[in-house]
Design a protein around this motif. Sequence first.
Motif, short mmCIF file in Angstrom:
data_model
loop_
_atom_site.label_atom_id
_atom_site.label_comp_id
_atom_site.label_asym_id
_atom_site.label_seq_id
_atom_site.Cartn_x
_atom_site.Cartn_y
_atom_site.Cartn_z
N LEU A 78 5.30 -11.15 -2.82
CA LEU A 78 3.78 -11.69 -2.41
C LEU A 78 3.18 -10.55 -1.98
O LEU A 78 1.89 -10.19 -2.36
N LYS A 79 3.84 -9.62 -1.09
CA LYS A 79 3.32 -8.34 -0.70
C LYS A 79 3.26 -7.37 -1.97
O LYS A 79 2.06 -6.58 -1.84
N ASN A 80 3.98 -7.41 -2.79
CA ASN A 80 3.94 -6.45 -4.03
C ASN A 80 2.39 -7.04 -5.04
O ASN A 80 1.85 -5.97 -5.65
N THR A 81 2.30 -8.47 -4.77
CA THR A 81 1.30 -8.79 -5.87
C THR A 81 -0.04 -8.25 -4.87
O THR A 81 -0.92 -7.97 -5.66
N VAL A 82 -0.19 -8.21 -3.78
CA VAL A 82 -1.29 -7.97 -3.18
C VAL A 82 -1.44 -6.37 -3.29
O VAL A 82 -2.57 -5.85 -3.32
N ALA A 83 -0.31 -5.56 -3.10
CA ALA A 83 -0.60 -4.11 -3.26
C ALA A 83 -1.01 -3.87 -4.52
O ALA A 83 -1.88 -2.91 -5.03
N ASN A 84 -0.47 -4.57 -5.72
CA ASN A 84 -1.00 -4.22 -7.11
C ASN A 84 -2.39 -4.63 -7.40
O ASN A 84 -3.41 -3.80 -8.00
N ALA A 85 -2.74 -5.68 -6.94
CA ALA A 85 -4.09 -6.12 -6.70
C ALA A 85 -5.09 -5.10 -6.16
O ALA A 85 -6.02 -4.71 -6.76
N GLU B 124 1.11 -13.06 9.22
CA GLU B 124 -0.12 -12.51 9.70
C GLU B 124 -0.59 -11.28 8.96
O GLU B 124 -1.78 -11.24 8.43
N GLU B 125 0.16 -10.31 8.47
CA GLU B 125 -0.06 -9.00 7.91
C GLU B 125 -0.43 -9.48 6.57
O GLU B 125 -1.52 -9.08 5.81
N LEU B 126 0.17 -10.33 5.72
CA LEU B 126 -0.07 -10.65 4.52
C LEU B 126 -1.71 -11.43 4.39
O LEU B 126 -2.30 -11.05 3.58
#
Length: 418
Positions: free
Chosen positions: A46-53, A87-89
């Motif tokens: 999920l973090k990688n998805t947010v970073a790529n977006a 929370e960070e996500l």
Amino acid sequence: SSRFAEAASGKLAAVEDTWLRNAEKASALNASTLKGKDFEATLQLLKNTVANAAVSLSCSGVTKTEKPIPARGSQYTGVGLAVDQVEELLQNRAFLRSHLREELEQQSRQQLRGCVERFILREGEQDSPEELPPCEQAASMASLLQMRQHRHLTDVMRRQFQDYLLTLRLCSLAALWLLPSGVLPVSEDLPPVKLEPLDGTAGRCQGEAENDADAAEGRFLYRTLCQQLLDRTLRILSDLQRDELLALKRANAAEQRLTLQQLCQLEPDQIEKAQQLDLKEFEAQVTLRLLSDAERQITDEHKKQTCRVSQDVELQLVQYKREVQEAEQVIVQERHKWLTNRIVVLQSNGSGTVNPNDRPLLSRLRAELQACEVKMEAYKRDLAMVPAPEPCNEPRPRRHSDELASAQAPLAPLALWQ
């Protein structure tokens, strides 16, 4: 005005479609990712998805803190670390939405500026050069912006509901991650709103659990961890989403004001109306925030004062109880003395025997005398059990007169001191 509204609505629709595609890209979630059973792997995906977006949207404000992930099987000690990761996500996803909103507002103003210029040029060609074209675009701009902002608000609330569902799934995975090795819950369902007491058959798994006690222990531990994770995470999510909606309302009012100020200076009434709307929105939010802070302070102070009042009442009650016991003892002692004298008088007749008519009275007086003695003995035992007050070991503050006396005192001779 209708021709300008048609032209502007087409331009704003194209901008809104671009924003909607970017919003879908920023909040996209892979179903296979959420089906995983590993909390660490799911969180990392999920973090990688947010970073790529964020990279695809040219957003550089996404936080990438290296917070530790709780160790597997750490149970209650890892709840705080798991909540920090969730929370960070959630903060990064909300930041992407705010970044897209700012881009939408800028592009909308640019398109409206171009529409106004083209409309003025076209109307000027049709009218005489000496007459200025009528300026009635402010109402159309405000209505178009309000309709788009309403759709934007609906989309943001839908994204927030997705965050809520994502939070529930992550809390369930985190509870499984924090369970000790060898302990598995009967089911991965989230706990109810209120924990129900577990009886001897609450953890029974039909044909799957070999030991009812182990199954009940795993179910209880899983539910307890889920409850703690949900309590803390959902509170954070509620505050985050509330702040996002309030910021969105402020931004919507400010967008209308800025757009009219930049493009409709010939319509001061509409500009003044937009300014008043922005000021009222700001006043309402500041008032609510200050009232909320004041109510929180009042609530905390009320709790403190209630605790102090309870302590004072307890102390005064103990003191008054002691006074009542002391007053009772004084009455009991006086009654004991009077009963003793009365019994002596009844027994000290000349014949040495008690009058038969006085025997019931004498028996009653002796029983009352015995009751008085029992109360006196009980009071003495209570006094013996009361602990003595501890001596105060704090040093007495040195007074200024003591310092002067020590300074004026003569020094003892060396021989006398030896």
